[in-house]
Design a protein around this motif. Structure first.
Motif, PDB file in Angstrom:
ATOM      1  N   SER A  11       0.816  -1.225   0.000  1.00  0.00           N
ATOM      2  CA  SER A  11       0.000   0.000   0.000  1.00  0.00           C
ATOM      3  C   SER A  11       0.846   1.270   0.000  1.00  0.00           C
ATOM      4  CB  SER A  11      -0.957   0.008   1.190  1.00  0.00           C
ATOM      5  OG  SER A  11      -0.234  -0.044   2.399  1.00  0.00           O
ATOM      6  N   ASP A  12       2.090   1.196   0.486  1.00  0.00           N
ATOM      7  CA  ASP A  12       2.953   2.375   0.478  1.00  0.00           C
ATOM      8  C   ASP A  12       3.718   2.536  -0.837  1.00  0.00           C
ATOM      9  OD1 ASP A  12       4.926   0.442   0.579  1.00  0.00           O
ATOM     10  OD2 ASP A  12       5.773   1.105   2.485  1.00  0.00           O
ATOM     11  N   GLY A  13       3.465   1.653  -1.795  1.00  0.00           N
ATOM     12  CA  GLY A  13       4.097   1.718  -3.108  1.00  0.00           C
ATOM     13  C   GLY A  13       5.368   0.903  -3.236  1.00  0.00           C
ATOM     14  N   SER A  14       5.877   0.379  -2.143  1.00  0.00           N
ATOM     15  CA  SER A  14       7.088  -0.433  -2.205  1.00  0.00           C
ATOM     16  C   SER A  14       6.751  -1.846  -2.681  1.00  0.00           C
ATOM     17  CB  SER A  14       7.767  -0.477  -0.832  1.00  0.00           C
ATOM     18  OG  SER A  14       6.946  -1.152   0.101  1.00  0.00           O
ATOM     19  N   LEU A  15       7.788  -2.590  -3.039  1.00  0.00           N
ATOM     20  CA  LEU A  15       7.630  -3.977  -3.469  1.00  0.00           C
ATOM     21  C   LEU A  15       8.252  -4.899  -2.446  1.00  0.00           C
ATOM     22  CD1 LEU A  15       8.616  -3.669  -7.225  1.00  0.00           C
ATOM     23  CD2 LEU A  15       6.327  -4.016  -6.314  1.00  0.00           C
ATOM     24  N   THR A  16       7.624  -6.040  -2.240  1.00  0.00           N
ATOM     25  CA  THR A  16       8.202  -7.063  -1.374  1.00  0.00           C
ATOM     26  C   THR A  16       8.134  -8.406  -2.098  1.00  0.00           C
ATOM     27  OG1 THR A  16       8.193  -8.042   0.836  1.00  0.00           O
ATOM     28  CG2 THR A  16       6.049  -7.583  -0.145  1.00  0.00           C
ATOM     29  N   GLN A  17       9.220  -9.165  -1.995  1.00  0.00           N
ATOM     30  CA  GLN A  17       9.244 -10.482  -2.622  1.00  0.00           C
ATOM     31  C   GLN A  17       8.453 -11.462  -1.769  1.00  0.00           C
ATOM     32  OE1 GLN A  17      13.111 -12.160  -3.384  1.00  0.00           O
ATOM     33  NE2 GLN A  17      12.258 -13.973  -4.351  1.00  0.00           N
ATOM     34  N   ARG A  18       7.604 -12.237  -2.418  1.00  0.00           N
ATOM     35  CA  ARG A  18       6.831 -13.283  -1.752  1.00  0.00           C
ATOM     36  C   ARG A  18       7.462 -14.620  -2.093  1.00  0.00           C
ATOM     37  NH1 ARG A  18       4.395 -10.491   2.057  1.00  0.00           N
ATOM     38  NH2 ARG A  18       2.941  -8.964   1.248  1.00  0.00           N
ATOM     39  N   VAL A  19       7.697 -15.423  -1.076  1.00  0.00           N
ATOM     40  CA  VAL A  19       8.366 -16.714  -1.280  1.00  0.00           C
ATOM     41  C   VAL A  19       7.537 -17.835  -0.667  1.00  0.00           C
ATOM     42  CG1 VAL A  19      10.678 -15.706  -1.368  1.00  0.00           C
ATOM     43  CG2 VAL A  19       9.750 -16.438   0.822  1.00  0.00           C
ATOM     44  N   GLY A  20       7.798 -19.033  -1.138  1.00  0.00           N
ATOM     45  CA  GLY A  20       7.128 -20.212  -0.593  1.00  0.00           C
ATOM     46  C   GLY A  20       5.835 -20.540  -1.305  1.00  0.00           C
ATOM     47  N   PRO A  21       5.351 -21.746  -1.124  1.00  0.00           N
ATOM     48  CA  PRO A  21       4.170 -22.215  -1.857  1.00  0.00           C
ATOM     49  C   PRO A  21       2.883 -21.467  -1.530  1.00  0.00           C
ATOM     50  CG  PRO A  21       4.872 -23.838  -0.235  1.00  0.00           C
ATOM     51  CD  PRO A  21       5.923 -22.771  -0.262  1.00  0.00           C
ATOM     52  N   ARG A  22       2.777 -20.896  -0.361  1.00  0.00           N
ATOM     53  CA  ARG A  22       1.548 -20.168  -0.014  1.00  0.00           C
ATOM     54  C   ARG A  22       1.553 -18.730  -0.518  1.00  0.00           C
ATOM     55  NH1 ARG A  22       1.736 -22.749   5.567  1.00  0.00           N
ATOM     56  NH2 ARG A  22       0.275 -24.473   5.378  1.00  0.00           N
ATOM     57  N   ASN A  23       2.742 -18.162  -0.738  1.00  0.00           N
ATOM     58  CA  ASN A  23       2.843 -16.741  -1.065  1.00  0.00           C
ATOM     59  C   ASN A  23       3.257 -16.447  -2.498  1.00  0.00           C
ATOM     60  OD1 ASN A  23       2.212 -15.875   1.615  1.00  0.00           O
ATOM     61  ND2 ASN A  23       4.260 -16.526   2.205  1.00  0.00           N
ATOM     62  N   ASN A  24       3.938 -17.365  -3.143  1.00  0.00           N
ATOM     63  CA  ASN A  24       4.415 -17.167  -4.507  1.00  0.00           C
ATOM     64  C   ASN A  24       3.610 -18.074  -5.437  1.00  0.00           C
ATOM     65  OD1 ASN A  24       5.701 -17.105  -6.964  1.00  0.00           O
ATOM     66  ND2 ASN A  24       7.746 -17.426  -6.154  1.00  0.00           N
ATOM     67  N   PRO A  25       2.748 -17.498  -6.297  1.00  0.00           N
ATOM     68  CA  PRO A  25       1.945 -18.341  -7.188  1.00  0.00           C
ATOM     69  C   PRO A  25       2.782 -19.110  -8.213  1.00  0.00           C
ATOM     70  CG  PRO A  25       1.693 -16.032  -7.762  1.00  0.00           C
ATOM     71  CD  PRO A  25       2.492 -16.083  -6.495  1.00  0.00           C
ATOM     72  N   PHE A  26       4.057 -18.754  -8.352  1.00  0.00           N
ATOM     73  CA  PHE A  26       4.943 -19.425  -9.298  1.00  0.00           C
ATOM     74  C   PHE A  26       5.900 -20.388  -8.601  1.00  0.00           C
ATOM     75  CE2 PHE A  26       4.392 -14.952 -10.758  1.00  0.00           C
ATOM     76  CZ  PHE A  26       3.319 -15.218 -11.584  1.00  0.00           C
ATOM     77  N   HIS A  27       5.713 -20.591  -7.315  1.00  0.00           N
ATOM     78  CA  HIS A  27       6.605 -21.466  -6.545  1.00  0.00           C
ATOM     79  C   HIS A  27       6.698 -22.846  -7.208  1.00  0.00           C
ATOM     80  CE1 HIS A  27       8.649 -23.059  -3.039  1.00  0.00           C
ATOM     81  NE2 HIS A  27       7.890 -24.134  -3.175  1.00  0.00           N
ATOM     82  N   GLY A  28       7.923 -23.285  -7.427  1.00  0.00           N
ATOM     83  CA  GLY A  28       8.145 -24.613  -7.981  1.00  0.00           C
ATOM     84  C   GLY A  28       8.166 -24.682  -9.497  1.00  0.00           C
ATOM     85  N   LEU A  29       7.825 -23.581 -10.183  1.00  0.00           N
ATOM     86  CA  LEU A  29       7.873 -23.587 -11.642  1.00  0.00           C
ATOM     87  C   LEU A  29       9.299 -23.332 -12.101  1.00  0.00           C
ATOM     88  CD1 LEU A  29       4.718 -21.529 -12.661  1.00  0.00           C
ATOM     89  CD2 LEU A  29       4.923 -23.964 -12.237  1.00  0.00           C
ATOM     90  N   GLU A  30       9.787 -24.140 -13.008  1.00  0.00           N
ATOM     91  CA  GLU A  30      11.133 -24.008 -13.557  1.00  0.00           C
ATOM     92  C   GLU A  30      10.996 -23.865 -15.065  1.00  0.00           C
ATOM     93  OE1 GLU A  30      14.996 -23.615 -14.050  1.00  0.00           O
ATOM     94  OE2 GLU A  30      14.227 -23.942 -12.032  1.00  0.00           O
ATOM     95  N   ALA A  31      11.298 -22.671 -15.566  1.00  0.00           N
ATOM     96  CA  ALA A  31      11.053 -22.384 -16.978  1.00  0.00           C
ATOM     97  C   ALA A  31      12.306 -22.407 -17.840  1.00  0.00           C
ATOM     98  CB  ALA A  31      10.368 -21.023 -17.105  1.00  0.00           C
ATOM     99  N   GLY A  32      13.462 -22.602 -17.272  1.00  0.00           N
ATOM    100  CA  GLY A  32      14.700 -22.613 -18.041  1.00  0.00           C
ATOM    101  C   GLY A  32      15.357 -21.239 -18.043  1.00  0.00           C
ATOM    102  N   TYR A  33      16.585 -21.206 -18.508  1.00  0.00           N
ATOM    103  CA  TYR A  33      17.367 -19.963 -18.502  1.00  0.00           C
ATOM    104  C   TYR A  33      16.703 -18.865 -19.327  1.00  0.00           C
ATOM    105  CZ  TYR A  33      21.088 -22.613 -16.356  1.00  0.00           C
ATOM    106  OH  TYR A  33      21.813 -23.387 -15.495  1.00  0.00           O
ATOM    107  N   TYR A  34      16.910 -17.634 -18.878  1.00  0.00           N
ATOM    108  CA  TYR A  34      16.392 -16.429 -19.541  1.00  0.00           C
ATOM    109  C   TYR A  34      14.876 -16.497 -19.717  1.00  0.00           C
ATOM    110  CZ  TYR A  34      21.334 -15.749 -20.434  1.00  0.00           C
ATOM    111  OH  TYR A  34      22.688 -15.610 -20.282  1.00  0.00           O
TER     112      TYR A  34
END
Length: 85
Positions: A11-34
């Motif tokens: 809400s203050d405009g800053s960004l925070t990284q979300r980690v783990g299976p409950r917080n990161n919707p991409f947790h566990g996805l491996e898409a390859g380099y670049y």
């Protein structure tokens, strides 16, 4: 390394990284380099799916389901981008 990170704007405009299976919707996805993600409602079911291009020229397709989970679709007839290189 192809791991997709997720940052949430606070809400203050800053960004925070979300980690783990409950917080990161991409947790566990491996898409390859670049990995280069793009978001689109490919299957027109009113939720946003994920398409990721990678260094090898592949386009990976992840379908989003009603519970917000993502599942990679692999192979002809399942991945609409199969064979595009």
């Amino acid at each position: 390394d192809g791991v997709l990170l997720y940052y949430e704007r606070l809400s203050d405009g800053s960004l925070t990284q979300r980690v783990g299976p409950r917080n990161n919707p991409f947790h566990g996805l491996e898409a390859g380099y670049y990995a280069s993600p793009a978001f689109i409602d490919w299957d027109q079911d009113s939720d946003i799916d994920l398409v990721v291009g990678n260094h090898g020229g592949m386009l990976l397709y992840y379908e989003r389901f009603s519970d917000a989970s993502l599942s990679q679709r692999v192979g002809p007839g399942i991945n609409p981008f199969y064979g595009i290189d």
